[in-house]
Design a protein around this motif. Sequence first.
Motif: not given
Length: 210
Positions: A96-112
């Motif tokens: 499900i692409r939209k879930k990975l979009f969330v993963v990518e944005n949260i990872s970027n937001s916290i600096g992973l």
Amino acid sequence: MELIQKYFPGLTLQQVEQFESLGALYGDWNAKINVISRKDMDNFYERHVLHSLSIARQFSFPDNTHILDLGSGGGFPGIPLAIFFPNVHFHMVDSIRKKLFVVENISNSIGLKNTTTQHTRAEEIKNNKFDMVISRAVAPLKQLWNWSCPLLAVTKNKPAALHGLICLKGGDLTTEIGESGCKPQIWKIHHFFKEDFFKDKSMLFIEATS
């Protein structure tokens, strides 16, 4: 967040800040895209973050280990483990692409810096090998193991415990394990964390062989 520090008191300041940020970030995204059951958001740190970190209570991944989070959904168990093991790479896959979009944005937001994503199904992953596959309640054990086997890279230069499938599951697993034909090691998560939520939760490990 206090619950995480209760069981993992040795976190660095950066890790504490990253874990603290997850609650608000997932709350905001969940209002837009239903990545987590809305009834679970009130117990977010217990049911998602701490549950994911049960893997870290049993396994310690060396630096540069490559791990596939199969059916990652909104990033569990991958994101909490990526925070906990900053020098381990987590590749998070979901259909499900939209879930990975969330993963990518949260990872970027916290600096992973140690996460990547791939929009695909497990059986369609080609030309990638991993030290370990992790998963949380994605499919029956037999299917998970059939998906995982071709993706595991077994080398004689690394400890055998680094290669295999770790999955988090709930309920009575007797039939599921029997039907899988596997003989997993099993840990009751309630032995790690005493909250009632974990009473019927288990962690399974199937070792890959060459």
